[in-house]
Design a protein around this motif. Structure first.
Motif, PDB file in Angstrom:
ATOM      1  N   SER A   1       0.835  -1.212   0.000  1.00  0.00           N
ATOM      2  CA  SER A   1       0.000   0.000   0.000  1.00  0.00           C
ATOM      3  C   SER A   1       0.863   1.253   0.000  1.00  0.00           C
ATOM      4  O   SER A   1       0.569   2.227  -0.703  1.00  0.00           O
ATOM      5  N   ARG A   2       1.941   1.223   0.789  1.00  0.00           N
ATOM      6  CA  ARG A   2       2.836   2.376   0.863  1.00  0.00           C
ATOM      7  C   ARG A   2       3.539   2.606  -0.472  1.00  0.00           C
ATOM      8  O   ARG A   2       3.699   3.738  -0.924  1.00  0.00           O
ATOM      9  N   ALA A   3       3.929   1.514  -1.114  1.00  0.00           N
ATOM     10  CA  ALA A   3       4.584   1.642  -2.416  1.00  0.00           C
ATOM     11  C   ALA A   3       3.633   2.255  -3.438  1.00  0.00           C
ATOM     12  O   ALA A   3       4.037   3.096  -4.252  1.00  0.00           O
ATOM     13  N   GLY A   4       2.365   1.841  -3.395  1.00  0.00           N
ATOM     14  CA  GLY A   4       1.390   2.421  -4.311  1.00  0.00           C
ATOM     15  C   GLY A   4       1.157   3.890  -4.058  1.00  0.00           C
ATOM     16  O   GLY A   4       1.028   4.684  -4.998  1.00  0.00           O
ATOM     17  N   ALA A   5       1.097   4.279  -2.786  1.00  0.00           N
ATOM     18  CA  ALA A   5       0.859   5.691  -2.455  1.00  0.00           C
ATOM     19  C   ALA A   5       2.062   6.569  -2.787  1.00  0.00           C
ATOM     20  O   ALA A   5       1.908   7.711  -3.231  1.00  0.00           O
TER      21      ALA A   5
ATOM     22  N   GLY B   1       4.454   5.821  -5.019  1.00  0.00           N
ATOM     23  CA  GLY B   1       4.904   5.668  -6.390  1.00  0.00           C
ATOM     24  C   GLY B   1       6.279   5.035  -6.500  1.00  0.00           C
ATOM     25  O   GLY B   1       6.969   5.193  -7.510  1.00  0.00           O
ATOM     26  N   GLY B   2       6.698   4.301  -5.470  1.00  0.00           N
ATOM     27  CA  GLY B   2       8.004   3.657  -5.494  1.00  0.00           C
ATOM     28  C   GLY B   2       8.267   2.937  -4.195  1.00  0.00           C
ATOM     29  O   GLY B   2       7.433   2.930  -3.285  1.00  0.00           O
ATOM     30  N   PHE B   3       9.448   2.331  -4.096  1.00  0.00           N
ATOM     31  CA  PHE B   3       9.807   1.527  -2.929  1.00  0.00           C
ATOM     32  C   PHE B   3      10.895   2.237  -2.140  1.00  0.00           C
ATOM     33  O   PHE B   3      12.079   2.168  -2.498  1.00  0.00           O
ATOM     34  N   GLY B   4      10.484   2.915  -1.061  1.00  0.00           N
ATOM     35  CA  GLY B   4      11.436   3.568  -0.188  1.00  0.00           C
ATOM     36  C   GLY B   4      12.014   2.594   0.822  1.00  0.00           C
ATOM     37  O   GLY B   4      11.670   1.403   0.848  1.00  0.00           O
ATOM     38  N   ALA B   5      12.879   3.095   1.703  1.00  0.00           N
ATOM     39  CA  ALA B   5      13.554   2.241   2.679  1.00  0.00           C
ATOM     40  C   ALA B   5      12.552   1.572   3.623  1.00  0.00           C
ATOM     41  O   ALA B   5      12.653   0.372   3.908  1.00  0.00           O
ATOM     42  N   ALA B   6      11.567   2.345   4.121  1.00  0.00           N
ATOM     43  CA  ALA B   6      10.578   1.779   5.047  1.00  0.00           C
ATOM     44  C   ALA B   6       9.735   0.715   4.366  1.00  0.00           C
ATOM     45  O   ALA B   6       9.407  -0.316   4.969  1.00  0.00           O
ATOM     46  N   THR B   7       9.393   0.956   3.100  1.00  0.00           N
ATOM     47  CA  THR B   7       8.584  -0.011   2.357  1.00  0.00           C
ATOM     48  C   THR B   7       9.343  -1.315   2.150  1.00  0.00           C
ATOM     49  O   THR B   7       8.800  -2.401   2.373  1.00  0.00           O
ATOM     50  N   VAL B   8      10.591  -1.217   1.746  1.00  0.00           N
ATOM     51  CA  VAL B   8      11.411  -2.409   1.528  1.00  0.00           C
ATOM     52  C   VAL B   8      11.601  -3.178   2.828  1.00  0.00           C
ATOM     53  O   VAL B   8      11.525  -4.422   2.858  1.00  0.00           O
TER      54      VAL B   8
ATOM     55  N   ILE C   1      -2.758  -3.187  -6.705  1.00  0.00           N
ATOM     56  CA  ILE C   1      -2.833  -1.743  -6.481  1.00  0.00           C
ATOM     57  C   ILE C   1      -1.435  -1.128  -6.525  1.00  0.00           C
ATOM     58  O   ILE C   1      -1.210  -0.087  -7.157  1.00  0.00           O
ATOM     59  N   ALA C   2      -0.478  -1.775  -5.840  1.00  0.00           N
ATOM     60  CA  ALA C   2       0.879  -1.224  -5.790  1.00  0.00           C
ATOM     61  C   ALA C   2       1.515  -1.190  -7.180  1.00  0.00           C
ATOM     62  O   ALA C   2       2.083  -0.172  -7.587  1.00  0.00           O
ATOM     63  N   ALA C   3       1.418  -2.292  -7.919  1.00  0.00           N
ATOM     64  CA  ALA C   3       2.058  -2.363  -9.231  1.00  0.00           C
ATOM     65  C   ALA C   3       1.477  -1.328 -10.187  1.00  0.00           C
ATOM     66  O   ALA C   3       2.210  -0.616 -10.885  1.00  0.00           O
ATOM     67  N   LEU C   4       0.147  -1.226 -10.193  1.00  0.00           N
ATOM     68  CA  LEU C   4      -0.503  -0.287 -11.107  1.00  0.00           C
ATOM     69  C   LEU C   4      -0.236   1.163 -10.702  1.00  0.00           C
ATOM     70  O   LEU C   4       0.010   2.019 -11.554  1.00  0.00           O
ATOM     71  N   ALA C   5      -0.284   1.431  -9.391  1.00  0.00           N
ATOM     72  CA  ALA C   5      -0.073   2.803  -8.928  1.00  0.00           C
ATOM     73  C   ALA C   5       1.361   3.258  -9.180  1.00  0.00           C
ATOM     74  O   ALA C   5       1.597   4.397  -9.601  1.00  0.00           O
ATOM     75  N   VAL C   6       2.337   2.378  -8.912  1.00  0.00           N
ATOM     76  CA  VAL C   6       3.738   2.737  -9.159  1.00  0.00           C
ATOM     77  C   VAL C   6       3.969   2.994 -10.645  1.00  0.00           C
ATOM     78  O   VAL C   6       4.606   3.978 -11.044  1.00  0.00           O
ATOM     79  N   SER C   7       3.434   2.109 -11.498  1.00  0.00           N
ATOM     80  CA  SER C   7       3.580   2.291 -12.940  1.00  0.00           C
ATOM     81  C   SER C   7       2.942   3.593 -13.404  1.00  0.00           C
ATOM     82  O   SER C   7       3.531   4.348 -14.188  1.00  0.00           O
ATOM     83  N   LEU C   8       1.742   3.878 -12.904  1.00  0.00           N
ATOM     84  CA  LEU C   8       1.043   5.091 -13.319  1.00  0.00           C
ATOM     85  C   LEU C   8       1.771   6.342 -12.852  1.00  0.00           C
ATOM     86  O   LEU C   8       1.947   7.291 -13.625  1.00  0.00           O
ATOM     87  N   GLN C   9       2.208   6.357 -11.586  1.00  0.00           N
ATOM     88  CA  GLN C   9       2.849   7.563 -11.067  1.00  0.00           C
ATOM     89  C   GLN C   9       4.169   7.843 -11.776  1.00  0.00           C
ATOM     90  O   GLN C   9       4.507   8.999 -12.033  1.00  0.00           O
ATOM     91  N   ARG C  10       4.901   6.810 -12.121  1.00  0.00           N
ATOM     92  CA  ARG C  10       6.159   7.039 -12.838  1.00  0.00           C
ATOM     93  C   ARG C  10       5.906   7.550 -14.250  1.00  0.00           C
ATOM     94  O   ARG C  10       6.636   8.398 -14.755  1.00  0.00           O
ATOM     95  N   GLY C  11       4.838   7.028 -14.887  1.00  0.00           N
ATOM     96  CA  GLY C  11       4.507   7.511 -16.217  1.00  0.00           C
ATOM     97  C   GLY C  11       3.937   8.908 -16.199  1.00  0.00           C
ATOM     98  O   GLY C  11       4.245   9.744 -17.062  1.00  0.00           O
ATOM     99  N   ALA C  12       3.099   9.204 -15.171  1.00  0.00           N
ATOM    100  CA  ALA C  12       2.450  10.507 -15.095  1.00  0.00           C
ATOM    101  C   ALA C  12       3.412  11.606 -14.655  1.00  0.00           C
ATOM    102  O   ALA C  12       3.190  12.787 -14.956  1.00  0.00           O
ATOM    103  N   ALA C  13       4.487  11.223 -13.939  1.00  0.00           N
ATOM    104  CA  ALA C  13       5.424  12.235 -13.431  1.00  0.00           C
ATOM    105  C   ALA C  13       6.066  13.024 -14.562  1.00  0.00           C
ATOM    106  O   ALA C  13       6.351  14.224 -14.424  1.00  0.00           O
TER     107      ALA C  13
END
Length: 474
Positions: free
Chosen positions: A216-220, A222-229, A407-419
């Motif tokens: 969920s955190r990765a989706g919000a 838009g990537g995998f930070g230290a806390a998420t990993v 949710i995470a995969a789609l949100a990360v993909s979308l946010q990187r593309g939309a950025a």
């Protein structure tokens, strides 16, 4: 073999369906009101997002308890207790006085709601007998229609009487659900109450919370930070420890020996991948309508109605077709349909008309229903009754983690593309590219589908010697 549901079984499904439907709708209704929470409680969006996250995490944490509870206390007691906890949480959410109190009350609501879906599946599967295919079609109703109707009802209540009614509307409906359950759900005599696997619970619940939170955190973000990993690593580590423990324990909280069955393992994998594919439509399309076409949340929610139409048609026929032709042909048809829809949606652009999307959304609902019903029939068909709680718990774990991963995969993909999008045209293209995740999941679904035994039929669940549970099969 019966292709219809007997009146007694239909009454049981109807009595329990309302509670589960409310849980599924609450998962999505609240997302519409996040801005209202932020404004009324004078806080920031990152804080109010925990209103949804707390509910999701609480639901994940209690999934392992459901199987033990029904074997320890019986179906009716476990069901009514979970429904009461969900009702109490709904009341407290409606009375919340701050963002912190609302987050805490949502956790209580999620604890009650998290057990209702696996309890619902177990109670129905135990009594379905030879009516398993049509019964599983009805079991799929809240999973398919709840996320579609939730945003619509949430928008109506938030724009009308106010966000508190998102929670308070549950109170009379839960009272009706409790009354109906008492009327039609037989009391059970438990000959040997199940022991609680404390170590298994201490490993599996935190593992699910860590994994669901990390995704969920990765989706919000838009990537995998230290806390998420770190959270994902801890969750995967605890899950691995649980697997080792469960394969050695005499009475594990989830019996992983069920996965020795090829059909069971294939159905579980199909449920995981199906949730990833489903989330593509349910998550990205409403957001696409709002971000690219400028529609309101309510308008975007209403435009998801074709998904409900497709799902309703699928649930009407999938159970009968599964009983008649077996699991593999129906699931294969649904998987190919989902793959075709996902591939079409990868071509999404800023100029795509809602009249083009409407039939694709309907076909997506039709395809997922054609996958869900035979998968659930394969999971529950032929299992001894004492194994059904373990099966439903495993299914819910795969559904919850699959949905969170989607949710995470789609949100990360979308946010990187939309950025990097400079205009609406590039933003529309970013939505289309994100659907490659759905297409990939849909393509992978063909593998477990082909692993189903060709001649598999829906055998009724077997009753263990000395089990006193009443059968509603007619």
């Amino acid at each position: 073999m019966s292709y219809t549901v007997s009146p007694k079984l239909l009454a049981l499904i109807g009595a329990t369906l309302l509670g589960v439907f409310l849980v599924q709708m609450d998962s999505t209704m609240v997302n519409i009101a996040l801005e209202s929470f932020r404004r009324d409680f004078h806080t920031d969006l990152s804080t109010v997002q925990w209103v949804s996250t707390a509910y999701l995490l609480a639901m994940a944490a209690v999934i392992p308890v459901a199987g033990w509870a029904i074997n320890r206390f019986g179906g009716r007691t476990a069901w009514l207790t979970s429904l009461a906890l969900f009702t109490l949480g709904s009341l407290l959410c409606g009375l919340a006085w701050s963002a912190g109190s609302l987050i805490a009350m949502r956790a209580i609501q999620g604890m009650g709601g998290g057990m209702l879906m696996p309890l619902f599946q177990t109670i129905v599967a135990r009594r379905a007998g030879r009516q398993l295919g049509p019964a599983m079609a009805l079991v799929g109703v809240p999973l398919l229609l709840g996320p579609v109707l939730g945003p619509v009802l949430g928008g109506v209540l938030t724009d009308g009487p106010g966000w508190r009614w998102i929670f308070l509307v549950n109170l009379p409906l839960c009272a009706v659900a409790a009354w109906a359950a008492v009327r039609v759900m037989p009391a059970e005599h438990i000959d040997r109450p199940a022991r609680l696997d404390l170590l298994g619970l201490a490993l599996l619940s935190p593992a699910l919370v860590d994994i669901v939170w990390g995704l969920s955190r990765a989706g919000a973000d838009g990537g995998f930070g230290a806390a998420t990993v770190l959270a994902l690593a801890a969750g995967i580590g605890l899950l691995a420890w649980f697997v080792v423990h469960a394969l050695r324990a005499a009475e594990p909280i989830v019996d992983l020996r069920l996965f020795r069955s090829r059909n069971f393992a294939a159905a579980a994998a199909l449920m995981f991948l199906g949730m990833v594919a489903l989330l593509g439509t349910l998550l990205l399309i409403p957001l696409y309508y709002q971000e690219v076409h400028g529609f309101t949340p309510l308008h975007a929610g209403l435009l998801m109605a074709p998904n409900g139409v497709g799902s309703a048609l699928s649930l009407t026929f999938a159970g009968r077709l599964t009983n008649r032709y077996g699991v593999r042909p129906v699931a294969l048809t649904g998987s190919l349909l989902l793959l075709g829809v996902a591939l079409a949606l990868t071509q999404l652009s800023a100029g795509t008309s809602q009249w083009v999307l409407a039939p694709l959304i309907a076909l997506g609902g039709l395809g997922f229903g054609a996958v869900l019903v035979p998968a659930q029939s394969s999971i529950f068909g032929g299992l001894p009754r004492e194994s059904l709680p373990h099966a439903t718990t495993a299914v819910r774990v795969f559904q919850q983690v699959g949905g969170s991963f989607g949710i995470a995969a789609l949100a990360v993909s979308l946010q990187r593309g939309a950025a990097g999008a400079r205009d609406l045209a590039e933003l529309g293209d970013a939505f289309g590219h994100a659907f490659w995740w759905s297409a990939g999941a849909s393509a992978l679904m063909l593998v477990p589908v082909l692993l189903f035994r060709r001649a598999q039929q829906n055998a009724p669940a077997r009753t263990a010697p000395g089990h006193s549970e009443m059968s509603l099969d007619q």
